[in-house]
Scaffold this motif. Sequence first.
Motif, PDB file in Angstrom:
ATOM      1  N   TYR B 405      55.892  45.690  50.507  1.00 15.65           N
ATOM      2  CA  TYR B 405      55.075  44.673  51.171  1.00 15.65           C
ATOM      3  C   TYR B 405      55.931  43.489  51.605  1.00 15.65           C
ATOM      4  O   TYR B 405      55.898  43.072  52.765  1.00 15.65           O
ATOM      5  N   TYR B 406      56.718  42.959  50.676  1.00 18.01           N
ATOM      6  CA  TYR B 406      57.510  41.774  51.001  1.00 18.01           C
ATOM      7  C   TYR B 406      58.613  42.105  52.019  1.00 18.01           C
ATOM      8  O   TYR B 406      58.990  41.273  52.822  1.00 18.01           O
ATOM      9  N   GLU B 407      59.086  43.354  51.951  1.00 12.57           N
ATOM     10  CA  GLU B 407      60.117  43.769  52.909  1.00 12.57           C
ATOM     11  C   GLU B 407      59.546  43.733  54.329  1.00 12.57           C
ATOM     12  O   GLU B 407      60.160  43.238  55.253  1.00 12.57           O
ATOM     13  N   ILE B 408      58.309  44.250  54.435  1.00 14.82           N
ATOM     14  CA  ILE B 408      57.670  44.259  55.759  1.00 14.82           C
ATOM     15  C   ILE B 408      57.247  42.854  56.162  1.00 14.82           C
ATOM     16  O   ILE B 408      57.554  42.369  57.229  1.00 14.82           O
ATOM     17  N   ARG B 409      56.604  42.156  55.197  1.00 11.15           N
ATOM     18  CA  ARG B 409      56.028  40.843  55.522  1.00 11.15           C
ATOM     19  C   ARG B 409      57.128  39.826  55.873  1.00 11.15           C
ATOM     20  O   ARG B 409      57.041  39.140  56.882  1.00 11.15           O
ATOM     21  N   TYR B 410      58.120  39.716  54.996  1.00  8.52           N
ATOM     22  CA  TYR B 410      59.135  38.680  55.224  1.00  8.52           C
ATOM     23  C   TYR B 410      60.463  39.227  55.739  1.00  8.52           C
ATOM     24  O   TYR B 410      61.346  38.485  56.103  1.00  8.52           O
ATOM     25  N   GLY B 411      60.628  40.543  55.697  1.00  4.78           N
ATOM     26  CA  GLY B 411      61.863  41.113  56.213  1.00  4.78           C
ATOM     27  C   GLY B 411      61.714  41.495  57.666  1.00  4.78           C
ATOM     28  O   GLY B 411      62.191  40.800  58.565  1.00  4.78           O
ATOM     29  N   LEU B 412      60.931  42.562  57.908  1.00  7.11           N
ATOM     30  CA  LEU B 412      60.791  43.076  59.282  1.00  7.11           C
ATOM     31  C   LEU B 412      60.069  42.092  60.189  1.00  7.11           C
ATOM     32  O   LEU B 412      60.581  41.654  61.198  1.00  7.11           O
ATOM     33  N   LEU B 413      58.842  41.711  59.752  1.00 10.89           N
ATOM     34  CA  LEU B 413      58.023  40.860  60.625  1.00 10.89           C
ATOM     35  C   LEU B 413      58.665  39.500  60.833  1.00 10.89           C
ATOM     36  O   LEU B 413      58.667  38.961  61.923  1.00 10.89           O
ATOM     37  N   ARG B 414      59.233  38.946  59.727  1.00 11.10           N
ATOM     38  CA  ARG B 414      59.806  37.623  59.842  1.00 11.10           C
ATOM     39  C   ARG B 414      61.003  37.618  60.794  1.00 11.10           C
ATOM     40  O   ARG B 414      61.143  36.728  61.633  1.00 11.10           O
ATOM     41  N   SER B 415      61.828  38.667  60.697  1.00 17.73           N
ATOM     42  CA  SER B 415      63.009  38.684  61.574  1.00 17.73           C
ATOM     43  C   SER B 415      62.564  38.870  63.032  1.00 17.73           C
ATOM     44  O   SER B 415      63.104  38.261  63.951  1.00 17.73           O
ATOM     45  N   HIS B 416      61.510  39.678  63.195  1.00 16.42           N
ATOM     46  CA  HIS B 416      60.944  39.869  64.524  1.00 16.42           C
ATOM     47  C   HIS B 416      60.386  38.534  65.032  1.00 16.42           C
ATOM     48  O   HIS B 416      60.647  38.104  66.147  1.00 16.42           O
TER      49      HIS B 416
END
Lengths: 215, 752
Positions: B405-416
């Motif tokens: 969850y955190y990888e997607i929320r703050y990793g992928l989405l945040r970098s996007h």
Amino acid sequence: MADINLNDLLRSYRSHPFEERELVTPHTGIISFQIKEGQEVRGPGGKWLHKPGTLLYILERERNVKKITAPCGGEIIKIRHELEGGFVEAGVRVLSIRHKLTKEEIVDRILKEVLIIFRAPENARYFLATDIASKLEKQPRAALVVKPGDEIIIMSLMKRDTIITYDGIGGVIYKTYFEPGSLVEQGAPLLGVCPPEKLPYVQKVIHRINTEWED
Amino acid sequence: MKDSSKLLSQLAERIAYLIDVKGGLAWKDLGALLDDVQSLRRDIYELDEASIFAEIDKIRDRVSSLEREAAESLSPAEIVNIVRSSQRFTLSDILENVYDSFTELGGDGECNVDPAVVVARATISRRMKNKTYSHQVMVIGHEKGRGEEYRNGGCARPWGNAKALRYMKVAETEGIPIHFFIFTPGSFPIEDYPGAAQQIARNIYAMARLKTPMVSFISEGGSGGAEAIGLSDIRLMGSRGYYSVISPEGAAAIEGKIREGEKLPKELVEHCAAQLKLTAQDNLRLGTIDRIVEEPPLGARRDDYVFFRRLRYELIRATDEVVLKTKSFRAFRAYALNIRNAEKEGVPEDFDLVINWDLTEPEIERLLELRSKKYREMAKGFYGEEATSSILGLGKAKDLASQSYYEIRYGLLRSHQRNVMKVIEEVSSEGSVLLNKVTRPVRAAYEFVFPRPERASKGGRGGMQEHVSIFAEEWEAYVSPLANEDRTVSCPNASKYGCLDLWVPDLYGEFCGVCPTCGHHFPLEYRWYLEHLFDKGSVEEFNTNIVSINPLGFEGFQSRLEKDIKRTGRRSSMITFDAKIQNIKLVVAMLFGDFRNGTVGAAEGEKFVRACDRARITRRPFLSYIHTTGGIRIHEGTLGVIQMPKCTMAVREYIDSGGLYIVVYDNNSYAGPVASFLGCSPYQFAIRSTRIGFAGPRVIRETTGEDVPPDYHSAKNALKRGHIQGIWDRREFRKNLYEALMTMGGPNLYYK
């Protein structure tokens, strides 16, 4: 400088080599003494005087127990027993300590009375002026005469060296109170200058104290 | 005659060694035996040769049988004696006999940055099919012999450890392996810059991710001093060496509550040596070392060339193993490692393989991964974990889910999100009205999809008004139990600053334990911080299932542990929790003094590592609030010591991933934790009136023979020395912490 007869001074110390310190309460409270008259107590000890001296009395106020320890070593005299267990105000004399002066203390006192003290004008590092330092290096026991207007000390502050001239009464530098290059606080003594006419007396008295006095 | 004289001096040395080992002349009348040898030496010209040799034979037989007897049952205290004997081999002997050539760096002998730490660039060679192959290595270690009067018995000063660190980095740059040799009873406990604790912390922090193979050999491993150069990929240990959290004498002084200057009972010292589990066999069993290098039965001495040969072989083999494990070609790796495992006791003349010790980038990555895994696994199983397998499985699944969850929320989405923002800002900054018109709808659409988090206004966050006291509304909520007494106390600085006496309910209530005149901070219990520092009701504890146990079976410790558990209602000295400060979520690890004086053992280390991981996964800031720490728990032996590298490894990984790690010290913080996972933080602050340091005044006095000033460890002095970065007032802790969270830290934090 007051005109002091050094022999009289020495005689007075000899006849009574003690200092009687009257101790007063630092604040209010119910007092209970922990010592007896005639008891020897010791003052603060350790390299930084961080070990407290002998416990003298306890002051209790609002269940706050404060232990009062001896500020100097010596013999306890004159305890005001009538105060025991009662409430005392701050600044009340409660006991006295007869403190025997040591050799160093007497020498120090005499010098303080006789010498002209030259104090540090700023918080800074101090060095002796070059010619004085070199003279002292060659002859450590040389009598260095200073007169008003002489450049005697270098004050090193903020990477700037300022030469300080002497403006007191001329005389011989008798004592240096600082280590060259060390930090000295404003107002702390730097040099003790002895007027030339007093010098033989001072030397004689100090010599006599050092050889004859027993601690 | 000359031969007999030589033989007699050799015999005298052997007897002297036995006396060293047995700790005195009393055992089997060694004194009388030594007297016999001395009288023979005296009368050597008066007696005839035959009778002298006959006497020598007799004494030699006696000495040999005594040596055999002594070696049969060596107690841990005797092993400590072996290590301390002046006849034991030192690093100089290793440099001369194990390596082919060496050049000392950072000075030689007395003219040295710190003579207790020797750094040398050396070559070590192996033979294969009558050909010799040389390897370059960096040798870093302690030297306690050879001019011992200026070497402080192998106790490294802070600048000695700084020298070691400098050359570790040189080895990393040059891509050569490092061989560490640990011969220290402990670090020299002084705070002069760079500071004993702080420098050890920096060393461990650097070693955690040093991109070169490292092998260490322990002969005498004394706690923090050993760890400063101890974190390595393979840890070897001499079979007659010791590796311990504290010297047996130090443990005896603590356990027996022996006052300074009083004599330590010999039996108590021996008892503590046995309890500390400090021998090589114990350490291997506990998993704190990887392999034992066999020594002669009574320990290797300066002329034990067979041992040096073995040590050379073991060092090369260990370095090979570190390098081979990083190879991607698995078949070759397994084959090479199997050959090594198949070897028995003997040391072969030739090696079967020549292995290049250079590593490629992917291999370095793997090396670091393996190192991290190795230290994370240490001391597992030496703490209590109350959970059934289903709960554990559920926990793991939960961890995995939150990680994703955190990888997607703050990793992928945040970098996007960041990339989109960057493009929009770049385009907007052109200032063109036309472009602005084009981007405005896009921006509006974007902001609808990714709403901006509510940023705090100047004075506070989430609608808080400016200049509102952060405590005003919370004072009523929690009152320190200390404030319930009707009496006054005097400030310790009363004589200096004329502070007025303080009424206890005022002091511990309204004044937050701070003297209003001079600002002296009276100690407050840890609960006060839990209630006042964080947002109301935001503290949520985790890791409560990890509990402290008595892993070494230290006599008498279990009952004390149980007493503390009953008294405090907690089962370890570390509390880990999620909390919020003005709506910023953070992870906190708190060491508190009520439980075993805030000492760190296997349970506390594991809780800290897990909290660190949680902060990394959830991309939250990580606060270490140290209410009090007395150091590493001596009752857990080296299991406690290895918490230093273990926790530092976790911290390093967290910081490297872009997190914010803040340490705040309070009351008293000393020893191991400060010299590792706390001291390595770039943001260390202290609450006023705190004391921070490596060793307490008594230890300094006993080690250096010098007294330290009463304010030696004060926060003010620590700040002057550059050990901490600021001093905070307790009343402004929350405000300062919030400021720090908003201004410091890497880009990976969710709220940045």
